[in-house]
Design a protein around this motif. Sequence first.
Motif, PDB file in Angstrom:
ATOM      1  N   SER A 148      10.410  21.820  -6.253  1.00  0.00           N
ATOM      2  CA  SER A 148      10.614  23.005  -5.420  1.00  0.00           C
ATOM      3  C   SER A 148      10.047  22.844  -4.021  1.00  0.00           C
ATOM      4  N   ASN A 149       8.739  22.721  -3.924  1.00  0.00           N
ATOM      5  CA  ASN A 149       8.093  22.607  -2.619  1.00  0.00           C
ATOM      6  C   ASN A 149       6.702  22.029  -2.827  1.00  0.00           C
ATOM      7  N   SER A 150       5.997  21.814  -1.714  1.00  0.00           N
ATOM      8  CA  SER A 150       4.678  21.178  -1.796  1.00  0.00           C
ATOM      9  C   SER A 150       3.647  22.070  -2.481  1.00  0.00           C
ATOM     10  N   ARG A 151       3.905  23.378  -2.545  1.00  0.00           N
ATOM     11  CA  ARG A 151       2.957  24.280  -3.189  1.00  0.00           C
ATOM     12  C   ARG A 151       3.151  24.310  -4.698  1.00  0.00           C
ATOM     13  N   ASP A 152       4.424  24.426  -5.148  1.00  0.00           N
ATOM     14  CA  ASP A 152       4.707  24.588  -6.576  1.00  0.00           C
ATOM     15  C   ASP A 152       5.010  23.279  -7.281  1.00  0.00           C
ATOM     16  N   GLY A 153       5.383  22.233  -6.537  1.00  0.00           N
ATOM     17  CA  GLY A 153       5.722  20.950  -7.154  1.00  0.00           C
ATOM     18  C   GLY A 153       6.987  21.053  -7.989  1.00  0.00           C
ATOM     19  N   ILE A 154       7.050  20.245  -9.056  1.00  0.00           N
ATOM     20  CA  ILE A 154       8.201  20.276  -9.975  1.00  0.00           C
ATOM     21  C   ILE A 154       8.002  21.460 -10.918  1.00  0.00           C
ATOM     22  N   LYS A 155       9.012  22.342 -10.951  1.00  0.00           N
ATOM     23  CA  LYS A 155       8.845  23.590 -11.685  1.00  0.00           C
ATOM     24  C   LYS A 155      10.167  24.015 -12.311  1.00  0.00           C
ATOM     25  N   ILE A 156      10.098  25.037 -13.173  1.00  0.00           N
ATOM     26  CA  ILE A 156      11.269  25.664 -13.766  1.00  0.00           C
ATOM     27  C   ILE A 156      11.412  27.041 -13.135  1.00  0.00           C
ATOM     28  N   SER A 157      12.621  27.339 -12.635  1.00  0.00           N
ATOM     29  CA  SER A 157      12.914  28.659 -12.078  1.00  0.00           C
ATOM     30  C   SER A 157      13.919  29.345 -12.987  1.00  0.00           C
ATOM     31  N   ASN A 158      13.720  30.657 -13.191  1.00  0.00           N
ATOM     32  CA  ASN A 158      14.553  31.409 -14.139  1.00  0.00           C
ATOM     33  C   ASN A 158      15.841  31.921 -13.533  1.00  0.00           C
ATOM     34  N   ASN A 159      15.995  31.824 -12.228  1.00  0.00           N
ATOM     35  CA  ASN A 159      17.198  32.350 -11.581  1.00  0.00           C
ATOM     36  C   ASN A 159      17.829  31.247 -10.745  1.00  0.00           C
ATOM     37  N   ALA A 160      18.830  30.596 -11.306  1.00  0.00           N
ATOM     38  CA  ALA A 160      19.492  29.502 -10.588  1.00  0.00           C
ATOM     39  C   ALA A 160      20.184  29.988  -9.326  1.00  0.00           C
ATOM     40  N   ALA A 161      20.563  31.266  -9.312  1.00  0.00           N
ATOM     41  CA  ALA A 161      21.276  31.814  -8.148  1.00  0.00           C
ATOM     42  C   ALA A 161      20.326  32.537  -7.219  1.00  0.00           C
ATOM     43  N   TYR A 162      19.054  32.092  -7.188  1.00  0.00           N
ATOM     44  CA  TYR A 162      18.097  32.760  -6.313  1.00  0.00           C
ATOM     45  C   TYR A 162      18.427  32.545  -4.841  1.00  0.00           C
ATOM     46  N   ARG A 163      19.298  31.587  -4.565  1.00  0.00           N
ATOM     47  CA  ARG A 163      19.788  31.366  -3.209  1.00  0.00           C
ATOM     48  C   ARG A 163      21.232  30.902  -3.286  1.00  0.00           C
ATOM     49  N   THR A 164      21.884  30.786  -2.144  1.00  0.00           N
ATOM     50  CA  THR A 164      23.316  30.475  -2.126  1.00  0.00           C
ATOM     51  C   THR A 164      23.586  29.112  -2.746  1.00  0.00           C
TER      52      THR A 164
ATOM     53  N   GLY B  36       5.195  20.317 -13.248  1.00  0.00           N
ATOM     54  CA  GLY B  36       3.787  20.336 -12.870  1.00  0.00           C
ATOM     55  C   GLY B  36       3.375  19.172 -11.998  1.00  0.00           C
ATOM     56  N   ASN B  37       4.200  18.112 -11.959  1.00  0.00           N
ATOM     57  CA  ASN B  37       3.889  16.978 -11.087  1.00  0.00           C
ATOM     58  C   ASN B  37       4.142  17.362  -9.633  1.00  0.00           C
ATOM     59  N   PRO B  38       3.539  16.651  -8.682  1.00  0.00           N
ATOM     60  CA  PRO B  38       3.578  17.101  -7.281  1.00  0.00           C
ATOM     61  C   PRO B  38       4.929  16.877  -6.598  1.00  0.00           C
TER      62      PRO B  38
ATOM     63  N   THR C 210      10.155   9.453  -4.602  1.00  0.00           N
ATOM     64  CA  THR C 210      11.095   9.312  -5.721  1.00  0.00           C
ATOM     65  C   THR C 210      10.377   9.095  -7.046  1.00  0.00           C
ATOM     66  N   SER C 211       9.049   9.224  -7.051  1.00  0.00           N
ATOM     67  CA  SER C 211       8.281   8.979  -8.277  1.00  0.00           C
ATOM     68  C   SER C 211       8.198  10.262  -9.094  1.00  0.00           C
ATOM     69  N   LEU C 212       8.598  10.187 -10.349  1.00  0.00           N
ATOM     70  CA  LEU C 212       8.563  11.361 -11.209  1.00  0.00           C
ATOM     71  C   LEU C 212       7.139  11.761 -11.563  1.00  0.00           C
ATOM     72  N   THR C 213       6.205  10.825 -11.471  1.00  0.00           N
ATOM     73  CA  THR C 213       4.812  11.130 -11.788  1.00  0.00           C
ATOM     74  C   THR C 213       3.955  11.209 -10.527  1.00  0.00           C
ATOM     75  N   GLY C 214       4.183  10.363  -9.584  1.00  0.00           N
ATOM     76  CA  GLY C 214       3.357  10.333  -8.383  1.00  0.00           C
ATOM     77  C   GLY C 214       3.815  11.294  -7.306  1.00  0.00           C
ATOM     78  N   GLY C 215       5.050  11.805  -7.415  1.00  0.00           N
ATOM     79  CA  GLY C 215       5.538  12.763  -6.434  1.00  0.00           C
ATOM     80  C   GLY C 215       6.934  12.428  -5.960  1.00  0.00           C
ATOM     81  N   ALA C 216       7.775  13.459  -5.868  1.00  0.00           N
ATOM     82  CA  ALA C 216       9.152  13.273  -5.422  1.00  0.00           C
ATOM     83  C   ALA C 216       9.611  14.538  -4.714  1.00  0.00           C
ATOM     84  N   ASP C 217      10.587  14.380  -3.805  1.00  0.00           N
ATOM     85  CA  ASP C 217      11.220  15.573  -3.252  1.00  0.00           C
ATOM     86  C   ASP C 217      12.405  15.938  -4.138  1.00  0.00           C
TER      87      ASP C 217
END
Length: 475
Positions: free
Chosen positions: A451-467, A376-378, A384-391
């Motif tokens: 994930s990205n600037s829209r979803d932030g840090i998130k959980i995805s259910n399909n690890a193989a959603y891409r190569t 949920g964090n951005p 590199t900040s786990l609370t303030g925002g990281a890529d």
Amino acid sequence: MKKRIVCLTLALMMTATQVVSVSASREDELREEQAATSAQLDATYAQIDQLYSAKQQLQDEINSLDANLVNVMVSIQTLEGDISNKEADIQQTQADLQKAQNAKDKQYAAMKQRIQYLYEKGGNEAWFQMMMSADNLSDLLTKAEYTQKMYDYDRHSLEKYANTITQVTNLGNQYQQEKAELEGMKQEYEAQSVDLQNQIDTKKANSADCDNEIAYAQEMANEYANLIQEQQAEIEQLEAERIAAEEEARRQAEAEAAAAAAAAAEEEAAQQEQEDQTVYDEDGNEVDASEAAENGDTVYDEDGNEVDPSQTTTETTTEDSGSSDVEYDEYGNVIDSDNTVDPDTVDTSSSSSSSSSSSSSGSGSSIVDYATQFVGNPYVWGGTSLTGGADCSGFTQSVYAQFGYSLPRTSYEQQNWGTEVSYADAQPGDLICYGGHVAIYMGNGQIVHASNSRDGIKISNNAAYRTILSVRRPS
């Protein structure tokens, strides 16, 4: 007489010194100019060194940006492939959905047809008539069981097709969401590529400016070097002229001093010869020796001894002029108590010469538990900040750092970190590496990632959603 000789000698030497002094003054002036030019040349060379260092730093930055741009372009190509695959999955899902919908519609139509048949044959009493027409109880039960099975079959089929439609619809929605996520990442990478290209163009322009400044500074350095050579040549010429003039002045001064000393000695001797010796007559009166010699008079010295007046003058002159106590200095002057030359008081040079000189024991599940608390964090590119925002790579680097693991900074470098394992053997806490993206495997096909600037840090259910390019295990 002696003092007059000394004054004459000093005057001659001072005249020569003034002549040489003009040349020495120009020589000193040239040496000062040469020192200033040398300082300017040194400063110019220092500036050239700084410009070369700045150019090398710019080139290193350009090379690094080029490498990053290549990686971003590779990531874009990988994402385009993933998007294409995802579109194929969506098309297949849509086909499966249409197929399931057709089957449901077919099953529903058949059920309606059977119900319609029953009602057309017997109306509201169709079921009652069917049971009453049974020959016996067994036939009745058989017909009732058949009717129930038919009903259960229709209901089960409808539920099955409805569930299939729901699953296919959910899968289609998931594919659509994953495709949108991939497209969002592609847009971000494309923006990064534009930004990197702009940085490269700017630094190349700065590098070109450095080349121009280096060329100009080199021209100035060449001019300074040529000027120093010209100044040195003029200094050497003036120095040679000064030395020659000093030598000529010294030679003339010595010759003139010697001539003056000789003339003075001759003059003094002549005067000495002309002086009369003091003699006395027999009455003790002072008489002129020359006159007494001419008159043939008898004369006496101061002790009363009879002397020959003609011999007295000659002996006196000889005695005075032949004294062995007379000494001369290097300039031909007589040295006595009234005439002594102090060498320290005589300046024989034209000018003075100048001289110059956290622990690594965390389990995979602990890593997962720690990482998921930041969901949920951005998302912040480069952060590199786990609370303030990281890529993505900043998130994984910071999470693993809490357990003593030192990961490289970028996702491309993290693909070579740890020990590689297959995706089939992936365990919680492993690092999942995609093209230009990384995530932490949670198990059961799930990942947690920035994930990205829209979803932030998130959980995805399909690890193989891409190569998946690589799976790395901390070691």
